[in-house]
Each structure stands twice: as structure tokens, then as C-alpha cells.
Design an enzyme around this catalytic site. Sequence first.
Site, PDB file in Angstrom:
ATOM      1  N   GLN A  50      79.160 -25.347 -60.642  1.00  0.00           N
ATOM      2  CA  GLN A  50      80.153 -24.498 -59.981  1.00  0.00           C
ATOM      3  C   GLN A  50      81.582 -24.978 -60.144  1.00  0.00           C
ATOM      4  O   GLN A  50      82.515 -24.267 -59.786  1.00  0.00           O
ATOM      5  CB  GLN A  50      79.762 -24.347 -58.511  1.00  0.00           C
TER       6      GLN A  50
ATOM      7  N   HIS B  10      71.287 -24.595 -66.427  1.00  0.00           N
ATOM      8  CA  HIS B  10      72.390 -23.829 -65.840  1.00  0.00           C
ATOM      9  C   HIS B  10      73.720 -24.230 -66.448  1.00  0.00           C
ATOM     10  O   HIS B  10      74.555 -23.381 -66.784  1.00  0.00           O
ATOM     11  CB  HIS B  10      72.435 -24.057 -64.320  1.00  0.00           C
TER      12      HIS B  10
END
Length: 341
Positions: A287, A308
Site C-alpha cells: 500500500q 501482490h
Amino acid sequence: MKQEVIELDGAIGGGQVLRSALSLSMVTGRAFHIKQIRARRSRPGLLRQHLTAVMAAAEVCGATVCGAHLDSQALSFEPGEIRAGDFQFAIGTAGSCTLVLQTLLPALLQAPQSSRVTISGGTHNPLAPPTDFLSRSWLPLLRRMGGDVELELLRHGFVPAGGGEIEVRVQPSSLTRLDLCDRGDAISQHAWALTAGLTPNVAQRELNQVAKRLNWPPEALQQVAVDPARGPGNVLLLEYAFEHVTEVFSAFGQVSLRAEKVVDVAINQAIDWVRSGAAVAEHLADQLLLPMALAGGGTFTTPRMTDHLRSNIAVIERFLPVRIDCLEKGADLLRIEVLAS
């Protein structure tokens, strides 16, 4: 001259591929088409939270969208101008409020005026960062980069009931470079056991396991009883506050999982990170990457490459004039650097 539509293959990852593409499309003004959305998941295509993110993004930037329906595995998104406003979005399930919010924030930071966003759904979903992670770990770093964002948890929402709500206020701001290669000195450690509609014994057993495995003192352990109407629900949160970063690890109660086993999930993640010496753990690494890319540069260290992280790098490099270098510094230490290309 109209820019070429960016073609993406959603099979390289999960919902994050779509969310990152939406964020980047809004801020760059570049249209994209994505196929095979969440192709490798047990239920491919758009679930309710993904569809909410698409429709919310479309509202924020006046986009033209094709393929926006439940279970859709292909989507076209042509953005318009970003606008500010007082937005309200309802997922309608326990799907993650935080993931919808993170999709919108990059664009709202570039809006012409301040915005308020209210999102209802799941605030504590086992397949997404809980609201506490955003408020205690991610948003402080975003603010350090210049982002003016305030988040308030109005109601908890657990799986499967949902019904939670968050409110976010965003002021237009420019992001600046962040370099985060070490944690700095340790400041504090804290554990919370949140329960809604469950006996206090569940939280006590979880905190006893924290004390047993991590040797944390009683003053670092806290039970939090949430409105029973929001339940049933349970989450264990471990916070490690350091000079330069705060990490939050979470684990969620399940009917088939003993309280002690729930805690072990979070503890094992925390121990893995602490031993690595890396500045950020894998979820925070995912993130931080997009805001750093929008800022035009930055560095951080994390224990290892994840699926990810890899898929997020691939999407970011399609939209932005940046290069993302990954350098192994040891068995459990990876240095990520975002460079303007």
C-alpha cells in the site's frame, strides 16, 4: 490526439490489480481495459466490493464504464475530470470499506477542493486491511508524504453482517518522496482484542496468548467490547510503534478456530517481520508503493517479494513514467526503490 487504451490482464493478481488501475486511471486520465478479472480466485470476476470501487471511481471522475456488473470478468474504464464532493457509497455486504477508500484517495488528493467520503460495509474484513491498520499504520505515512486525510470509524462492521461505516475527509495535497529503509528505535507495543456479541472469555484467552508468547505486560493488553448489534465478530490487533513506522498485524476469529490459534496467526506474522529487520511488512509494502509512485520517488525495505507487490509493480509501470527496482539485501530483506524514468 487520444491516448492509447492500456490493456491489462487481471489474471496476474486479484482485486488489487483492478483497484490500482482505477486509481491510476483517474489521476493520469488514461483509459484502460482489463480482462480475466480475479481469474484465479475461487469466485472470479467482480464481487460487490469491487463493483462498488468501480462505480465510486466512476462517480469521482465522471468516467464512462462498460462491464460494471456483478461477476463481470472484463471492464473498460475511460476517466473524465476529477471532482470534489460529499460522496456516499454503500457496498451492501461486509466487503471492505478500506479497499474502496484506498481506490479513491489518490484522485481525491488531486481534486480541486476538499471532499468528504462516507463508505458503509465491512470495516473489519479478514481479506483486507482493517480500519485500524489504515488509521494507525498507513495514513500516518501518507500524511508524512503530504497527504491531508482524516479517517473516522463511525461503526464497526464484521463478516458476515457488515453494517460498518467510515467517514473520511480529504484536502487537496501534493505527495512528496518518502524514504523508509529502517524502523528507528522501538517506542511501544500494544494488543487489542475486539469482540462484538461474544463472551468476554474469547478476548481474555486471546490476550493471555499474547502475554504468553510475546511476554507483553498487562498494561499493553486491552479488551474492547463493540456494540453486540455489530456482531458476531472478533479481531486481534498487534501494534508495534517505532520511531519511523508503526506496524499493525491482525487476525480474525472464526467459528472453527480456537482463540489461541487466532492470535498465533497475527503473532507469527509479527515475529517474521521483527526478525527480518525490514522497515515495513508485506501489507504495508503493497500500500506504500502506489503513493510513492505518484510522488515520483521513494524507498522502503520489506521482508520479501509477494504476488501482490509484483502485480502492483506491473500495473504502476504501465500507467506512470517510473521504474521500480527491487534489490535483495539478504535472505529476508528486499529494498524497493521507485525512480522517475
